[in-house]
Design an enzyme around this catalytic site. Structure first.
Site, PDB file in Angstrom:
ATOM      1  CG  ASP A 416      -2.193   0.755   1.035  1.00  0.00           C
ATOM      2  OD1 ASP A 416      -2.329   1.445   0.006  1.00  0.00           O
ATOM      3  OD2 ASP A 416      -3.073   0.663   1.916  1.00  0.00           O
ATOM      4  CD  GLU A 419      -0.290   6.104  -3.159  1.00  0.00           C
ATOM      5  OE1 GLU A 419      -0.880   5.085  -3.537  1.00  0.00           O
ATOM      6  OE2 GLU A 419      -0.177   6.445  -1.955  1.00  0.00           O
ATOM      7  CG  ASP A 482      -8.516   4.259  -0.315  1.00  0.00           C
ATOM      8  OD1 ASP A 482      -8.312   3.042  -0.440  1.00  0.00           O
ATOM      9  OD2 ASP A 482      -7.861   4.990   0.440  1.00  0.00           O
TER      10      ASP A 482
END
Length: 764
Positions: A416, A419, A482
């Site tokens: 995950d 970024e 998400d």
């Protein structure tokens, strides 16, 4: 980034230098260099105080021409740089002084550079101009703050469409959009993207890859409506024009440059179930989920532990929370005894309370500021730092802890984040922090994927990654991030997947039911059908569980139906995986990839092709209304056998256990015998389902081996009313079923173990 105020003016304070005439040309064996002045040269005095633009043409591979535009060449190239695979192209470079042109020919792609008069470059193939750089295309820019930029503008033809630029959740066709290639954690409901790729695909027969890992700004018909502009900060802009002519060929050549996806393990195609994010869970909860799936005959392949498998405020320290998982090794052993694979969540951020923080700081493994202090923030985890993957020792240190988890029984990692990478930092290898912002995710996912390959073997490594940039397709799988739990978000996820597929990524998944909020049962059930007809399928949410019985009994039935269907499609899906690995063609494909000449397919973003043979149209309404575009030919529903003829739009209504799932005419569909799991012997009990094969048909269907052995092959031919199928590479029993066409009934033939061919007489 925009620099102009309409056609004639620049924005306040902006100055633009453009090539006005060619001052000199140099031809070498592997390059053409053109020096162009930024004003006419009428006398020797005009050469004083006059900037030059240097444009160099090269070729790394057949049908690819590289262009490098430079102003000042004395800057430092601190990296990082994309890894470009270079071959020995069929390259010819000439300067025709009489015609005032220079030519760079690579394979079938020709770049023609005007060497007298106004600046101009045409890229052509097979006698047709694909795109061009005109007299106003190149700009050496200085803005009001004194910052330097370089831009190029390539022409757009009438009716031309642009796709790609990474996983973007807005309109699938990028014409009319301004896009910055800059990774961000923005969810799926904004213009931001987790996976930014400076590559676009045109349906005019070419693609463009901007070779810069930093921020690249694209203006697709928004700076000049008849051109695609791309710009970067600094003094240098490099890009490649890639000739197709088809979209598939463009992607094949682009991924040959930037990397092909790895093979994936068969078990990864099955259903993944997660704890969800902030829900409360322990081993008892996990076991209840797993046993609940088995009790309801819901096949499950992978169980995923999300963030809170670790203690709060300790992410990432890779220590199981002793309060909820006091016996992790025993628990994983018990779960694996139920036939499951295990995935755990990780990220590259090291909280201050993590056991890794002090150790990483002491060893110099964490990213620092200019003064040598560790870069820290309280966003996400209190006092968190960032692993410096430009330091090989830091990467080995980080993956060493992951190796311990593999020893406990973990099989895969959800990588995950990656970024929110700061630019006010210093990297171990001296990389430019702005160029590292997007590239960081590449190093992060590469380190984890290569660990899995080293420990589990090639073909057994799989990630569930969120962030990426160009080349990230080598480390699958990626998921859509998400999203909200709504039909609108379900559609935006699909647009993101289509966009990512147009950017060279072969595999893609999404959170079935949506991530934020608890989905309405109708949303969940429609999303299940979509999710299980995607390359990879995961039930995951934020603050609510995604076990099907949490919604209603019908949700259980829908999940069972589509999970079993996906398992039976595994011989077909596995072959799509082989094509992805060998040729870079995505498993989930925008309609234009399969039907590049069908103008009706060019803008469709509410459906997709699962490989070359299956058309999937997710249903985005509770009541089941759906419009599906059917290309030319007679297509057959895989679920009902009903047929529809295109090209045309068709309006349909479907219950929750159905959706438009059409088989392309002329298809030999390899259909498996097992519906309980994905990792079986796919050739054993295989049925070859034949759909509307024309007279004279001849083709070979390959069925890979789930264990990595030699594939089986089935050669299918039709002559008149006789279909002949010859098998090789398998001694298992198999069958042929010719599906009904019009008034013709189905015909079946069965081959016992060891039989290598069958003859089927149609109508008998």
């Amino acid at each position: 980034m925009k620099f102009t105020d309409g056609y004639w003016l620049t924005l306040p304070g902006v100055q633009v230098l453009r090539p006005r005439g060619v001052a000199d040309v140099r031809v070498e064996e592997d390059s053409l260099t053109v020096w162009s002045s930024t004003a006419p040269l009428n006398s020797r005095g005009d050469t004083l105080n006059r900037p030059l633009v240097t444009v160099t043409f090269t070729s790394p591979a057949d049908d690819v021409v590289g262009v490098c535009i430079e102003h000042h060449q004395g800057g430092l190239d601190r990296g990082p740089r994309f890894d470009i695979a270079r071959t020995s192209p069929d390259l010819k470079i000439t300067h025709d002084c009489a015609a005032d042109v220079a030519h760079v020919r690579s394979g079938a792609l020709l770049a023609t550079v005007r060497t007298e008069g106004a600046w101009g470059v045409e890229f052509s193939a097979d006698g047709r101009v694909l795109t061009s750089s005109t007299a106003r295309s190149i700009g050496i820019v200085t803005d009001a703050a004194g910052e330097a930029y370089v831009h190029e503008q390539l022409s757009l033809g009438v009716g031309e469409h642009v796709y790609g630029l990474g996983e973007r959740f807005g309109p699938f066709v990028k014409n009319g959009q301004s896009v910055d290639i800059w990774n961000a954690d923005g969810g799926t409901a904004s213009e931001q993207a987790y996976k930014n790729v400076p590559f676009y695909l045109s349906d005019a027969g070419y693609g463009v890859f901007v070779d810069d890992p930093g921020r690249v700004s694209f203006e697709v018909g928004t700076e000049v409506v008849s051109r695609t502009q791309f710009s970067v900060a600094g003094q240098r802009l490099s890009y490649y024009v890639i000739y197709g002519p088809t979209p598939k060929e463009i992607l094949r050549k682009y991924t040959a440059l930037t990397g092909r996806p790895a093979r994936l393990p068969a078990w990864s195609y099955g259903l993944w179930l997660s704890t969800s994010f902030t829900t409360s869970y322990d081993e008892e909860t996990v076991t209840s989920f797993v046993d609940g799936m088995a009790e309801r005959d819901l096949p499950l392949s992978v169980f995923h532990f999300d963030c809170f498998w670790m203690r709060e405020f300790h992410w990432s320290d890779f220590v199981w929370d002793p309060a909820t998982f006091p016996d992790p090794v025993g628990m994983l052993s018990r779960l694996k005894a139920k036939g499951l694979r295990i995935c755990v969540w990780i990220n590259p951020y090291i909280a201050q309370r993590s056991r890794l923080f002090a150790e990483g700081k002491e060893r110099g493994y964490l990213v620092t500021r200019a003064d040598g202090s560790v870069w820290q923030t309280d966003m996400w985890q209190a006092g968190m730092a960032l692993v410096d993957f430009t330091n090989p020792d830091a990467a080995a240190w980080f993956t060493g802890y992951l190796r311990e988890l593999l020893g406990q029984g973990v099989d895969a990692f959800k990588t995950d984040f990656g970024e929110r990478i700061p630019t006010d930092v210093v990297w171990h290898d001296g990389s430019d922090p702005h160029r590292m912002h997007n590239y960081y995710t590449h190093l992060y996912n590469k380190a984890v994927f290569e660990l899995l390959e080293a420990e589990r073997g090639a073909g057994e490594a799989v990630l569930f990654a969120r962030s990426a940039t160009a080349g990230g397709q080598q480390f699958p799988v990626h998921w859509g991030g998400d999203c909200e739990s709504t039909f609108a978000s379900m559609a935006e996820e699909l647009r993101g997947g289509l966009s990512l597929a147009s950017s060279g990524f072969a595999y893609w998944s999404h959170d079935i039911g949506g991530f934020e909020g608890r989905p309405d049962p109708a949303v969940f059930k429609r999303w299940v059908a979509f999710g299980l007809l995607s390359s990879h399928s995961r039930l995951h949410g934020s603050d609510s569980y995604r076990v099907p019985w949490a919604f209603d009994d019908e949700a259980v039935d829908v999940t069972r139906t589509f999970t079993q269907l996906k398992h039976r499609l595994m011989p077909y899906l596995a072959e799509l995986g082989e094509q992805a690995h060998e040729h870079g063609v995505p498993v989930m494909r925008p309609m234009l990839l399969e039907f590049p000449l069908d103008r009706g397919a060019a803008t469709v973003d509410t459906q997709f092709m699962l490989g070359d043979s299956l058309l999937v149209a997710p249903v985005f309404t509770a009541q089941g209304d759906v419009d599906v575009y059917v290309p030319a030919g007679t297509w057959t529903s895989l679920l009902t056998g009903e047929q529809v003829t295109g090209p045309r739009w068709v309006h349909e209504e479907h219950g929750f256990s159905s959706l438009p799932l059409y088989v392309r005419p002329g298809t030999v569909l390899a259909f498996g015998a097992r519906e309980d799991r994905p990792d079986t012997d796919w050739a054993d009990g295989l049925t070859l389902r034949l759909f509307d094969l024309p007279d004279g048909f001849s083709g070979t269907t390959r069925v890979p081996s789930s264990s990595g052995g030699a594939p089986a092959y089935f050669e299918v031919t039709r002559a008149g009313d006789q279909v002949r199928v010859v098998a090789s590479g398998t001694t298992a029993p198999w069958s042929v079923r010719v599906e009904p066409t019009g008034t013709t009934p189905a015909v079946e033939a069965h081959a016992a173990a060891g039989v290598d061919h069958v003859l089927v007489n149609l109508g008998s």
